[in-house]
Design a protein around this motif. Structure first.
Motif, short mmCIF file in Angstrom:
data_model
loop_
_atom_site.label_atom_id
_atom_site.label_comp_id
_atom_site.label_asym_id
_atom_site.label_seq_id
_atom_site.Cartn_x
_atom_site.Cartn_y
_atom_site.Cartn_z
N ARG A 1 0.83 -1.20 0.00
CA ARG A 1 0.00 0.00 0.00
C ARG A 1 0.87 1.26 0.00
N LEU A 2 1.95 1.23 0.76
CA LEU A 2 2.86 2.37 0.76
C LEU A 2 3.50 2.56 -0.61
N ASN A 3 3.92 1.45 -1.23
CA ASN A 3 4.53 1.53 -2.56
C ASN A 3 3.60 2.20 -3.55
N ILE A 4 2.37 1.68 -3.62
CA ILE A 4 1.41 2.20 -4.59
C ILE A 4 1.01 3.63 -4.23
N GLY A 5 0.79 3.88 -2.94
CA GLY A 5 0.36 5.21 -2.51
C GLY A 5 1.35 6.29 -2.87
N PHE A 6 2.64 6.07 -2.57
CA PHE A 6 3.62 7.11 -2.85
C PHE A 6 3.98 7.19 -4.32
N THR A 7 3.86 6.08 -5.04
CA THR A 7 4.05 6.13 -6.49
C THR A 7 2.94 6.97 -7.12
N THR B 1 -5.83 7.67 -5.89
CA THR B 1 -5.18 6.41 -5.53
C THR B 1 -4.29 6.59 -4.31
N ALA B 2 -3.55 7.70 -4.26
CA ALA B 2 -2.67 7.96 -3.12
C ALA B 2 -3.46 7.97 -1.82
N LYS B 3 -4.57 8.69 -1.81
CA LYS B 3 -5.37 8.77 -0.58
C LYS B 3 -5.97 7.42 -0.23
N ALA B 4 -6.43 6.68 -1.23
CA ALA B 4 -7.04 5.37 -0.97
C ALA B 4 -6.03 4.41 -0.35
N MET B 5 -4.77 4.51 -0.77
CA MET B 5 -3.74 3.61 -0.25
C MET B 5 -3.21 4.05 1.11
N LEU B 6 -3.05 5.36 1.31
CA LEU B 6 -2.40 5.85 2.53
C LEU B 6 -3.39 6.04 3.69
N ALA B 7 -4.62 6.41 3.37
CA ALA B 7 -5.60 6.61 4.44
C ALA B 7 -5.88 5.28 5.13
N GLY B 8 -5.94 5.32 6.45
CA GLY B 8 -6.22 4.11 7.21
C GLY B 8 -4.99 3.33 7.62
N LEU B 9 -3.80 3.73 7.12
CA LEU B 9 -2.57 3.08 7.57
C LEU B 9 -2.27 3.54 8.99
N GLU C 1 -1.07 5.37 12.15
CA GLU C 1 -0.75 6.79 12.23
C GLU C 1 0.75 7.00 12.22
N ASP C 2 1.19 7.85 11.33
CA ASP C 2 2.62 8.01 11.10
C ASP C 2 2.83 9.36 10.43
N PHE C 3 3.81 10.13 10.88
CA PHE C 3 3.94 11.48 10.33
C PHE C 3 4.45 11.47 8.89
N PHE C 4 5.10 10.39 8.47
CA PHE C 4 5.52 10.27 7.07
C PHE C 4 4.30 10.05 6.19
N VAL C 5 3.43 9.11 6.58
CA VAL C 5 2.19 8.87 5.85
C VAL C 5 1.31 10.12 5.90
N GLY C 6 1.26 10.77 7.08
CA GLY C 6 0.46 11.98 7.21
C GLY C 6 0.89 13.06 6.24
N THR C 7 2.19 13.20 6.03
CA THR C 7 2.68 14.18 5.07
C THR C 7 2.24 13.82 3.66
N GLY C 8 2.23 12.52 3.35
CA GLY C 8 1.72 12.08 2.06
C GLY C 8 0.26 12.46 1.87
N LEU C 9 -0.52 12.35 2.95
CA LEU C 9 -1.94 12.71 2.88
C LEU C 9 -2.12 14.22 2.73
N VAL C 10 -1.23 15.01 3.35
CA VAL C 10 -1.25 16.47 3.14
C VAL C 10 -1.10 16.76 1.65
N GLN C 11 -0.14 16.09 1.04
CA GLN C 11 0.15 16.33 -0.37
C GLN C 11 -0.99 15.85 -1.27
N SER C 12 -1.62 14.74 -0.91
CA SER C 12 -2.74 14.25 -1.73
C SER C 12 -3.90 15.23 -1.69
#
Length: 384
Positions: free
Chosen positions: A218-224, A233-241, A243-254
């Motif tokens: 999920r991380l691979n697909i989300g950040f790709t 797709t990014a939000k679908a893959m990263l949301a629900g993982l 809680e992590d500030f790295f993933v959270g930053t990805g969600l900010v960007q999405s």
């Protein structure tokens, strides 16, 4: 639909079965293992997203985001290489004459050597010791699957892909779905390293078909997806993982890509509460305030915080200074407009027919006498 045009190093395999390795790097490590691509330099330079928004940063150094964790200290999933080397040294000293009881420690030693960047040769030597122990117990024993996975990862690290495929093919016969998902993710990493990113994404999706909650895929697909502008797709893959500030930053960007600045601001508040000096998050959140919400003052304060924070990618500091310059220019222009608007408003507020303040008390020019009381003003014709 995710369109891929160039290779990307992203997150991948998670090895939670080596309990001895839990918290090797301290912090938020969750017992997973890490691998840095051989030949990659920890330059700290960020790689920008290819989504048309050159201000979007995925991480502080995307080349270190390989396999399950990053060796970058700016992510919450970090293995300390020095501690990995120390652990490998300690375990090796204790395992001079291993027995079947040392099976888990031998597997942990394989992982520690791989994490320490020793390459496939030293990892394979530990695997040979493990097989000797296994066969002494029962000649029919095969190498444990987790050890096979370590050999596959170490082979990928050393770019010995045929050897990696040998171990992956064995793992594909596993009855454990998580093991098969790990093998597919490893195969995806080979495809990605070989420049076959669409195939890599297909393999990661196949891993998710086996285990829909398999975090590395999920991380691979989300950040790709994030890198190529596919915010859905990014939000679908990263949301629900978790809680992590790295993933959270990805969600900010999405959310920024989706033009949802208020939702992005909510993720920013959560991320910066946990990691207030996390430069990639500060940068993304500052841009959201500047470009999305039009809050110049807050954006400038967050960008100035980046410049004050030690460490991290120097390119973020440079970008922060450039954008601070743009904000300063916009603030000056905005202040000039406000002053002009205030002056126009004051002029409109004057009563009709009343000259502006000071207009009726014009002083005579130098050398010209002031008119006497009752005398006509200069230039006025005399009365008849």
């Amino acid at each position: 639909m995710l369109r891929i045009s160039s290779p990307l190093i992203v997150l991948g395999l998670m090895l939670g079965s080596c309990a001895t390795l839990k918290n090797v790097g301290g912090g938020d490590d969750k017992g997973a293992a890490s691998l840095k691509e051989e030949g990659d330099e920890d330059s700290g330079d960020s790689k920008k997203a290819q989504s048309g928004n050159d201000d979007l940063y995925v991480s502080s150094n995307y080349q270190t985001l390989t396999y399950s964790l990053s060796n970058n200290s700016l992510t919450s999933k970090t293995i300390n290489l020095g501690k990995a080397k120390d652990l490998a040294s300690d375990l090796e000293g204790k395992l001079a004459s291993p027995t079947i009881k040392d099976r888990k420690d031998l597997i942990a030693l394989m992982a520690a050597k791989r994490l320490a960047g020793e390459g496939v040769g030293p990892v394979f030597l530990v695997a040979k010791k493990l097989m000797v122990v296994e066969m002494k117990e029962d000649i029919r024993h095969e190498m444990p699957e987790v050890a096979q996975l370590e050999l596959a990862l170490a082979s990928i690290h050393s770019r010995q892909f045929p050897m990696a495929e040998h171990w992956i093919e064995k793992l594909m016969n596993s009855k454990n779905e998580k093991t098969k998902a790990a093998a597919l993710t490893a195969r995806g990493m080979i495809a990605m390293t070989d420049g076959r990113l669409p195939e890599a994404v297909a393999l990661w999706n196949e891993a998710l078909n086996l285990r829909k909650d398999y975090e590395p895929a999920r991380l691979n697909i989300g950040f790709t997806a994030l890198r190529y502008g596919d915010h859905k797709t990014a939000k679908a893959m990263l949301a629900g993982l978790p809680e992590d500030f790295f993933v959270g930053t990805g969600l900010v960007q999405s959310e920024r890509l989706a033009d949802n600045p208020k939702e992005a601001a909510q993720y920013c508040a959560s991320v910066l509460e946990k990691k207030k000096n996390y430069k990639p998050a500060l940068f993304s959140c500052a841009l959201n305030e500047y470009q999305g919400l039009g809050n110049l003052q807050k954006a400038r304060a967050e960008l100035e915080e980046i410049a004050k924070t030690d460490g991290g990618p120097s390119s973020l500091d440079e970008r922060a200074y450039l954008i601070i310059g743009k904000i300063e220019k916009e603030q000056r222009e905005q202040q000039a407009k406000e002053r002009a608007a205030a002056a126009a408003k004051a002029q409109q507020a004057q009563p009709a027919g009343q000259a502006p303040a000071g207009a009726g008390n014009k002083a005579p020019q130098q050398g010209q006498p002031a008119p006497q009381q009752g005398a006509p003003a200069p230039g006025t014709p005399p009365k008849q």
